[in-house]
Design a protein around this motif. Sequence first.
Motif, PDB file in Angstrom:
ATOM      1  N   ILE A  18       0.825  -1.213   0.000  1.00 12.33           N
ATOM      2  CA  ILE A  18       0.000   0.000   0.000  1.00 12.33           C
ATOM      3  C   ILE A  18       0.865   1.272   0.000  1.00 12.33           C
ATOM      4  O   ILE A  18       0.385   2.347  -0.324  1.00 12.33           O
ATOM      5  CB  ILE A  18      -1.022   0.000   1.157  1.00 12.33           C
ATOM      6  N   GLU A  19       2.142   1.118   0.376  1.00 12.92           N
ATOM      7  CA  GLU A  19       3.065   2.248   0.249  1.00 12.92           C
ATOM      8  C   GLU A  19       4.469   1.687   0.026  1.00 12.92           C
ATOM      9  O   GLU A  19       4.823   0.639   0.600  1.00 12.92           O
ATOM     10  CB  GLU A  19       3.032   3.128   1.506  1.00 12.92           C
ATOM     11  N   TYR A  20       5.247   2.385  -0.780  1.00  8.75           N
ATOM     12  CA  TYR A  20       6.565   1.888  -1.152  1.00  8.75           C
ATOM     13  C   TYR A  20       7.448   3.074  -1.462  1.00  8.75           C
ATOM     14  O   TYR A  20       7.007   4.038  -2.075  1.00  8.75           O
ATOM     15  CB  TYR A  20       6.412   1.017  -2.403  1.00  8.75           C
ATOM     16  N   GLY A  21       8.686   3.035  -1.007  1.00  7.55           N
ATOM     17  CA  GLY A  21       9.586   4.140  -1.337  1.00  7.55           C
ATOM     18  C   GLY A  21      10.936   3.953  -0.699  1.00  7.55           C
ATOM     19  O   GLY A  21      11.204   2.937  -0.052  1.00  7.55           O
ATOM     20  N   THR A  22      11.802   4.958  -0.878  1.00 10.19           N
ATOM     21  CA  THR A  22      13.089   4.911  -0.192  1.00 10.19           C
ATOM     22  C   THR A  22      12.816   5.188   1.285  1.00 10.19           C
ATOM     23  O   THR A  22      11.746   5.699   1.647  1.00 10.19           O
ATOM     24  CB  THR A  22      14.031   6.003  -0.729  1.00 10.19           C
ATOM     25  N   PHE A  49      10.212   8.017   5.763  1.00  4.22           N
ATOM     26  CA  PHE A  49      10.402   8.679   7.055  1.00  4.22           C
ATOM     27  C   PHE A  49      10.320  10.204   7.002  1.00  4.22           C
ATOM     28  O   PHE A  49      10.160  10.831   8.030  1.00  4.22           O
ATOM     29  CB  PHE A  49      11.732   8.241   7.693  1.00  4.22           C
ATOM     30  N   THR A  50      10.428  10.793   5.814  1.00  5.29           N
ATOM     31  CA  THR A  50      10.402  12.257   5.827  1.00  5.29           C
ATOM     32  C   THR A  50       9.295  12.884   4.969  1.00  5.29           C
ATOM     33  O   THR A  50       8.982  14.053   5.148  1.00  5.29           O
ATOM     34  CB  THR A  50      11.758  12.861   5.352  1.00  5.29           C
ATOM     35  N   ALA A  51       8.708  12.109   4.042  1.00  5.78           N
ATOM     36  CA  ALA A  51       7.690  12.730   3.181  1.00  5.78           C
ATOM     37  C   ALA A  51       6.456  13.112   4.003  1.00  5.78           C
ATOM     38  O   ALA A  51       6.192  12.516   5.058  1.00  5.78           O
ATOM     39  CB  ALA A  51       7.304  11.766   2.062  1.00  5.78           C
ATOM     40  N   LYS A  52       5.716  14.111   3.510  1.00  4.07           N
ATOM     41  CA  LYS A  52       4.528  14.555   4.247  1.00  4.07           C
ATOM     42  C   LYS A  52       3.335  13.676   3.923  1.00  4.07           C
ATOM     43  O   LYS A  52       2.440  13.492   4.739  1.00  4.07           O
ATOM     44  CB  LYS A  52       4.215  16.005   3.888  1.00  4.07           C
ATOM     45  N   LYS A  53       3.315  13.156   2.681  1.00  2.00           N
ATOM     46  CA  LYS A  53       2.168  12.340   2.278  1.00  2.00           C
ATOM     47  C   LYS A  53       2.421  10.881   2.623  1.00  2.00           C
ATOM     48  O   LYS A  53       3.492  10.346   2.295  1.00  2.00           O
ATOM     49  CB  LYS A  53       1.961  12.430   0.760  1.00  2.00           C
ATOM     50  N   HIS A  54       1.444  10.252   3.247  1.00  2.00           N
ATOM     51  CA  HIS A  54       1.538   8.819   3.532  1.00  2.00           C
ATOM     52  C   HIS A  54       0.181   8.167   3.367  1.00  2.00           C
ATOM     53  O   HIS A  54      -0.861   8.830   3.468  1.00  2.00           O
ATOM     54  CB  HIS A  54       2.000   8.581   4.975  1.00  2.00           C
ATOM     55  N   HIS A  55       0.204   6.876   3.165  1.00  5.02           N
ATOM     56  CA  HIS A  55      -1.025   6.104   3.234  1.00  5.02           C
ATOM     57  C   HIS A  55      -1.535   6.198   4.677  1.00  5.02           C
ATOM     58  O   HIS A  55      -0.732   6.133   5.620  1.00  5.02           O
ATOM     59  CB  HIS A  55      -0.712   4.644   2.865  1.00  5.02           C
ATOM     60  N   PRO A  56      -2.843   6.337   4.881  1.00  2.00           N
ATOM     61  CA  PRO A  56      -3.349   6.442   6.257  1.00  2.00           C
ATOM     62  C   PRO A  56      -2.936   5.254   7.134  1.00  2.00           C
ATOM     63  O   PRO A  56      -2.747   5.405   8.339  1.00  2.00           O
ATOM     64  CB  PRO A  56      -4.871   6.479   6.068  1.00  2.00           C
ATOM     65  N   TYR A  57      -2.744   4.081   6.542  1.00  3.33           N
ATOM     66  CA  TYR A  57      -2.298   2.929   7.335  1.00  3.33           C
ATOM     67  C   TYR A  57      -0.876   3.160   7.845  1.00  3.33           C
ATOM     68  O   TYR A  57      -0.571   2.928   9.015  1.00  3.33           O
ATOM     69  CB  TYR A  57      -2.354   1.658   6.480  1.00  3.33           C
TER      70      TYR A  57
END
Length: 328
Positions: free
Chosen positions: A235-239, A244-252
């Motif tokens: 549901i979310e994937y990234g470096t 740890f630093t992006a503002k946007k995240h999956h609510p989970y």
Amino acid sequence: QQKLLDIKDLTVVYKTDLEVVRAVNGVNFSVERGKTLGIVGETGAGKTTTSLAIMGLLPERTGKVTAGEILFDGQDLLKLNKTDMRSICGDKISMIFQDPMTALNPTMTIGDQIAEAMELHNHDKLTKAEISKKVEEKLEMVGIRPERKNDYPHQFSGGMKQRVVIAIALACEPELLIADEPTTALDVTIQAQVLAMMNELQQRLGTSMILITHDLGIVAQTCDDVCVMYAGEVIEYGTAEDIFTAKKHHPYTDGLFGSIPNLKVESRRLNPINGLMPDPTNLPEGCHFAPRCPHCMDICKTQHPPCHVDGTHRIACHLYTQEGGDKE
Ligand code: SF4
């Protein structure tokens, strides 16, 4: 440069007489050479099933990969016969399980167990004396005195047993190490020591690693990339930086990390999120997280969310793909 491991649209199903469970559903992720990918999620998210599929260790009668590709060094492991698969697993891919006791044979010395792993994949045709020397090197590598090679597993503490398991996993100098909750069964201080050792070894040997964990502190300290799984999906994937630093995240993911940003890295365990993971035999229509999501919209209940892609960061959530739905 080609990725060492590239998982494409992987779907794994467990079939019994009574039901069919889609444990992993259209999963995509990759592992770069020499890097560590952290796979995070609650029990039942599909993390272990994914790693068993990579190793070709799904239960034969019930577990089946029904779609997708598992490309290792460009070669699809799903197309290999059992003999070729066995020679890759153990030789180029090794796995460390959570409980060291289940991985060790109580009736054999630890030296013999490391030697056995080497003999199984002895391409260089090493002699007994050469193998014995290598066993001692491996023990030293994981911080165990070589003269202890004649001891049996019960003569070691939990942390030392896990070091032995790691020495066995590294016996054939694998290119990819899959570690499934490798320190969960250990005390917190021993966990830190074993992890620091794994980290150091991974960097020294250049081994790529998949680290399956519940511990976000570990992810922050050791992983280059992060894959968050929920109900069989990524549901979310990234470096690590994205996560740890992006503002946007999956609510989970937000729920896992807690709502106060500067607690994210220090948080040791997943924070409890209200509600339970849905029954895999009866997944909700639309977004599988909808029954637990504080941002749930009407569309979430009927349509499966597409992926919002921002460079290396992917989030499968309607919040970021719906006009006016961005929660920033
Ligand atoms: Fe929540 Fe909807 Fe996003 Fe699912 S798609 S996580 S229900 S906002």
